[in-house]
Design an enzyme around this catalytic site. Structure first.
Site, PDB file in Angstrom:
ATOM      1  N   ASP A 227       0.830  -1.212   0.000  1.00 52.45           N
ATOM      2  CA  ASP A 227       0.000   0.000   0.000  1.00 52.45           C
ATOM      3  C   ASP A 227       0.864   1.261   0.000  1.00 52.45           C
ATOM      4  O   ASP A 227       1.815   1.368   0.775  1.00 52.45           O
ATOM      5  CB  ASP A 227      -0.870   0.047   1.260  1.00 52.45           C
ATOM      6  CG  ASP A 227      -1.673  -1.223   1.512  1.00 52.45           C
ATOM      7  OD1 ASP A 227      -1.159  -2.318   1.227  1.00 52.45           O
ATOM      8  OD2 ASP A 227      -2.794  -1.116   2.032  1.00 52.45           O
ATOM      9  N   HIS A 229      -1.143   4.378  -0.580  1.00 52.80           N
ATOM     10  CA  HIS A 229      -2.230   5.209  -0.039  1.00 52.80           C
ATOM     11  C   HIS A 229      -2.065   6.717  -0.259  1.00 52.80           C
ATOM     12  O   HIS A 229      -2.174   7.500   0.681  1.00 52.80           O
ATOM     13  CB  HIS A 229      -2.401   4.927   1.444  1.00 52.80           C
ATOM     14  CG  HIS A 229      -3.320   3.774   1.728  1.00 52.80           C
ATOM     15  ND1 HIS A 229      -4.636   3.750   1.317  1.00 52.80           N
ATOM     16  CD2 HIS A 229      -3.115   2.602   2.370  1.00 52.80           C
ATOM     17  CE1 HIS A 229      -5.190   2.606   1.697  1.00 52.80           C
ATOM     18  NE2 HIS A 229      -4.295   1.897   2.328  1.00 52.80           N
ATOM     19  N   ASP A 256      -4.129  -0.653  -3.209  1.00 57.34           N
ATOM     20  CA  ASP A 256      -4.278   0.499  -2.314  1.00 57.34           C
ATOM     21  C   ASP A 256      -3.301   1.616  -2.680  1.00 57.34           C
ATOM     22  O   ASP A 256      -2.496   2.076  -1.871  1.00 57.34           O
ATOM     23  CB  ASP A 256      -4.134   0.098  -0.842  1.00 57.34           C
ATOM     24  CG  ASP A 256      -5.403  -0.572  -0.316  1.00 57.34           C
ATOM     25  OD1 ASP A 256      -6.274  -0.930  -1.127  1.00 57.34           O
ATOM     26  OD2 ASP A 256      -5.513  -0.752   0.914  1.00 57.34           O
ATOM     27  N   ASP A 259      -6.591   6.810  -1.698  1.00 55.18           N
ATOM     28  CA  ASP A 259      -7.324   7.002  -0.439  1.00 55.18           C
ATOM     29  C   ASP A 259      -6.390   7.306   0.724  1.00 55.18           C
ATOM     30  O   ASP A 259      -5.222   6.941   0.725  1.00 55.18           O
ATOM     31  CB  ASP A 259      -8.191   5.788  -0.084  1.00 55.18           C
ATOM     32  CG  ASP A 259      -9.531   5.790  -0.806  1.00 55.18           C
ATOM     33  OD1 ASP A 259      -9.960   6.861  -1.272  1.00 55.18           O
ATOM     34  OD2 ASP A 259     -10.144   4.713  -0.909  1.00 55.18           O
ATOM     35  N   ARG A 260      -6.957   7.964   1.714  1.00 54.83           N
ATOM     36  CA  ARG A 260      -6.283   8.398   2.944  1.00 54.83           C
ATOM     37  C   ARG A 260      -5.272   9.512   2.670  1.00 54.83           C
ATOM     38  O   ARG A 260      -5.446  10.624   3.110  1.00 54.83           O
ATOM     39  CB  ARG A 260      -5.654   7.222   3.699  1.00 54.83           C
ATOM     40  CG  ARG A 260      -6.689   6.252   4.257  1.00 54.83           C
ATOM     41  CD  ARG A 260      -6.072   5.386   5.340  1.00 54.83           C
ATOM     42  NE  ARG A 260      -7.023   4.456   5.924  1.00 54.83           N
ATOM     43  CZ  ARG A 260      -7.784   4.697   6.986  1.00 54.83           C
ATOM     44  NH1 ARG A 260      -7.720   5.869   7.565  1.00 54.83           N
ATOM     45  NH2 ARG A 260      -8.614   3.792   7.459  1.00 54.83           N
ATOM     46  N   ASN A 288      -8.421  -3.262  -1.930  1.00 54.08           N
ATOM     47  CA  ASN A 288      -9.786  -2.995  -1.469  1.00 54.08           C
ATOM     48  C   ASN A 288     -10.133  -1.510  -1.538  1.00 54.08           C
ATOM     49  O   ASN A 288     -11.314  -1.142  -1.508  1.00 54.08           O
ATOM     50  CB  ASN A 288      -9.997  -3.526  -0.047  1.00 54.08           C
ATOM     51  CG  ASN A 288      -9.153  -2.815   0.987  1.00 54.08           C
ATOM     52  OD1 ASN A 288      -7.930  -2.774   0.876  1.00 54.08           O
ATOM     53  ND2 ASN A 288      -9.781  -2.258   2.006  1.00 54.08           N
ATOM     54  N   HIS A 289      -9.125  -0.643  -1.675  1.00 55.78           N
ATOM     55  CA  HIS A 289      -9.399   0.788  -1.800  1.00 55.78           C
ATOM     56  C   HIS A 289      -9.526   1.254  -3.250  1.00 55.78           C
ATOM     57  O   HIS A 289      -9.782   2.440  -3.481  1.00 55.78           O
ATOM     58  CB  HIS A 289      -8.342   1.613  -1.068  1.00 55.78           C
ATOM     59  CG  HIS A 289      -8.629   1.734   0.390  1.00 55.78           C
ATOM     60  ND1 HIS A 289      -9.346   2.771   0.928  1.00 55.78           N
ATOM     61  CD2 HIS A 289      -8.334   0.913   1.423  1.00 55.78           C
ATOM     62  CE1 HIS A 289      -9.461   2.599   2.238  1.00 55.78           C
ATOM     63  NE2 HIS A 289      -8.854   1.480   2.563  1.00 55.78           N
ATOM     64  N   HIS A 337      -3.573  -8.580  -2.949  1.00 53.82           N
ATOM     65  CA  HIS A 337      -3.625  -7.512  -1.945  1.00 53.82           C
ATOM     66  C   HIS A 337      -3.980  -8.017  -0.550  1.00 53.82           C
ATOM     67  O   HIS A 337      -3.304  -7.705   0.425  1.00 53.82           O
ATOM     68  CB  HIS A 337      -4.630  -6.436  -2.370  1.00 53.82           C
ATOM     69  CG  HIS A 337      -4.724  -5.324  -1.377  1.00 53.82           C
ATOM     70  ND1 HIS A 337      -3.701  -4.405  -1.197  1.00 53.82           N
ATOM     71  CD2 HIS A 337      -5.673  -5.004  -0.458  1.00 53.82           C
ATOM     72  CE1 HIS A 337      -4.036  -3.566  -0.233  1.00 53.82           C
ATOM     73  NE2 HIS A 337      -5.224  -3.901   0.221  1.00 53.82           N
ATOM     74  N   ARG A 387     -12.009  -7.324  10.213  1.00 51.73           N
ATOM     75  CA  ARG A 387     -12.436  -6.148   9.453  1.00 51.73           C
ATOM     76  C   ARG A 387     -13.939  -6.134   9.195  1.00 51.73           C
ATOM     77  O   ARG A 387     -14.492  -5.114   8.815  1.00 51.73           O
ATOM     78  CB  ARG A 387     -11.717  -6.112   8.100  1.00 51.73           C
ATOM     79  CG  ARG A 387     -10.228  -5.987   8.192  1.00 51.73           C
ATOM     80  CD  ARG A 387      -9.602  -6.064   6.811  1.00 51.73           C
ATOM     81  NE  ARG A 387      -8.152  -6.143   6.858  1.00 51.73           N
ATOM     82  CZ  ARG A 387      -7.338  -5.092   6.841  1.00 51.73           C
ATOM     83  NH1 ARG A 387      -7.839  -3.880   6.791  1.00 51.73           N
ATOM     84  NH2 ARG A 387      -6.032  -5.253   6.877  1.00 51.73           N
ATOM     85  N   HIS A 414      -2.073  -4.811   2.558  1.00 56.14           N
ATOM     86  CA  HIS A 414      -3.367  -4.636   3.224  1.00 56.14           C
ATOM     87  C   HIS A 414      -3.302  -4.272   4.712  1.00 56.14           C
ATOM     88  O   HIS A 414      -4.291  -3.843   5.275  1.00 56.14           O
ATOM     89  CB  HIS A 414      -4.167  -5.940   3.033  1.00 56.14           C
ATOM     90  CG  HIS A 414      -5.633  -5.875   3.327  1.00 56.14           C
ATOM     91  ND1 HIS A 414      -6.422  -4.801   3.019  1.00 56.14           N
ATOM     92  CD2 HIS A 414      -6.463  -6.789   3.903  1.00 56.14           C
ATOM     93  CE1 HIS A 414      -7.681  -5.067   3.377  1.00 56.14           C
ATOM     94  NE2 HIS A 414      -7.719  -6.255   3.923  1.00 56.14           N
TER      95      HIS A 414
END
Length: 485
Positions: A227, A229, A256, A259-260, A288-289, A337, A387, A414
């Protein structure tokens, strides 16, 4: 008269210790302490909501929901539990579920402007999703890619950024280098060229299977990253310290990308540009993002709309749907991922044939969902995911999958890790995470894995680098507070 027992007194003392650990951002240790307090006195709703807040910080949204449920079983009027549960459901993109709790919070605290704003924002998302579903039901949704007329978009003479040759419609290395420098300078590229980059990758990915075979360059190496991000400056630091993508240096980014972090547009356009330049040396897996629900909550949708347009976000969404789900390196290392599955016997051929484009968004179960969301656990067997989506899988599950498919090991991402990577399951399952000081708060190292032609793995860790004073989730609207950011 209420009699305070020794157990209640001890539980309060332990809870206070947990509170100190929470303030110090030692969330796993705080979880352990809150758990101790609950064992001493399981009848205090706030112990569960405090632990739920820790789980939110650790992205263990399933556990946060379970703790909120426990708190409400003890005290149905404990509004904080509704708020925590709304936070967890929002984090999972379960907007309808979150809305139920936010409605309760709003009614109980009508003067709380923050709660009302979050309720209104969530309600707006739910209405929009329902509207989009109704449109899809009534008419076949037209692809953004098919509706775009790139040639009609004019590039103003005043534009001083890098340009794509409009006759050849190809990019070269100087273009990518200029693109990176422009992003470092916090400038945008023209929307015409951004559309061209995304369209090129969409077209390429639409033809790819859901599982890609990868080889290590014979005269170089392959680097696997986890990730990133949207942490553009840390992401570029990977290339500056470890080498830029080239014909002899391949990269695999394991989901990923966005995001964030608030420079997600810069990250994804750089990755897509390198993919266009070196299609056999830059590999991208969906995380997943790279999904609509996550992008609505964690900032990417808002960022794309702020920097470009809603149409641009919709094109990114279509392109994310086309990203492959997994890679296999030299027939030996499986890379995805999240992780593995709720049943044994899944083959690489099954994964390769997943209709990811037809399915679009991953849903809450099935192979695609589990590839993006699952996590390893030290215990044997399988268990419900911390999760709230996917599963947790043990060393025996990893062994069965590797044996079934004649593989040596799994690399997945992840999960943030203090040292950037963790080796589990007797060396057969490795987690690599490449966003150092995640969200500017966690203090973790980032890591990457360099793989040589003889399949030796070299783990490299690195620290965060300075970046402009733009906070994480800058574009996440009302929800950054709800999610404890």
């Amino acid at each position: 008269m209420t009699v305070i027992t020794d157990k209640q007194t001890k539980a309060e003392e332990i809870k206070n210790e947990a509170n100190v650990l929470f303030k110090e951002k030692k969330y796993p240790a705080a979880v352990e302490k809150y758990t101790e307090a609950i064992k001493e006195n399981p009848n205090v709703a706030s112990y569960y909501t405090n632990r739920a807040f820790c789980h939110l910080k650790l992205e263990s949204y399933g556990y946060a929901i379970a703790d909120s449920d426990s708190a409400l079983a003890i005290d149905p009027n404990f509004t904080k539990a509704n708020y925590r549960r709304a936070s967890a459901n929002m984090a999972l993109g379960k907007f309808k579920e979150a809305l139920k709790d936010l409605r309760i919070v709003s009614k109980r605290a009508p003067s709380d402007k923050d709660a009302k704003a979050k309720f209104d924002e969530c309600a707006k998302i739910v209405r929009r999703i329902e509207f989009e579903k109704a449109i899809e039901h009534n008419e076949k949704k037209r692809s953004v890619a098919d509706s775009l007329d790139i040639d009609s978009i004019a590039v103003e003479a005043s534009y001083d950024g890098p340009r794509i040759n409009e006759e050849t419609k190809k990019i070269d290395l100087p273009f990518v280098q200029a693109l990176i420098q422009r992003f470092k300078d916090q400038k945008k590229i023209h929307k015409k060229y951004a559309f061209m980059i995304v369209l090129a990758i969409r077209e390429y990915m639409m033809e790819a299977p859901s599982l890609i075979e990868v080889s290590v360059p014979k005269d170089g190496q392959l680097t696997v990253c986890g990730d990133v991000h949207g942490q553009f400056y840390d992401f570029i630091n990977i290339f500056q310290t470890n080498g830029f993508p080239s014909e002899s240096h391949a990269y695999l980014f394991n989901g990923d990308f966005v995001d964030r972090g608030s420079f997600s547009v810069e990250v994804i356009l750089t990755l897509f540009s390198y993919k266009w330049l070196y299609p056999q040396r830059l590999y991208l897996a969906r995380g997943n993002h790279e999904t609509d629900n996550m992008n609505k909550v964690y900032g990417f949708e808002g960022e794309v709309k702020a920097k470009f347009s809603e149409m641009m976000f919709n094109l990114f969404s279509e392109t994310f749907n086309a990203l492959p789900l997994s890679h296999v390196i030299e027939h030996k290392i499986f890379v995805t991922h999240g992780g593995l599955f709720s049943r044994d016997g899944v083959t690489l051929d099954e994964i390769k044939k997943i209709d990811r484009i037809g399915q679009g968004q991953p849903g809450s179960d099935g192979l695609m969902c589990e590839l993006l969301w699952s996590d390893p656990q030290p215990e044997m067997g399988r268990s419900a995911s911390k999760r709230g989506v996917g599963i947790q899988f043990g060393p025996d599950v990893t062994k069965d999958f590797l044996d079934t498919n004649g593989l040596d090991m799994i690399i997945r991402s992840h999960e943030v890790k203090e040292d950037g990577y963790v080796i589990e399951h007797a060396g057969k399952c490795v987690t690599v995470f490449s966003a150092p000081n995640y969200c500017d708060t966690v203090g973790n190292k980032g890591a990457l894995i360099n793989i040589s032609p003889d399949m030796k793995l070299d783990y490299v860790t690195f620290d965060a680098v300075p970046h402009p004073s733009v906070k994480p989730m800058q574009y996440a609207s009302q929800f950054s507070g709800l999610l404890g950011m």
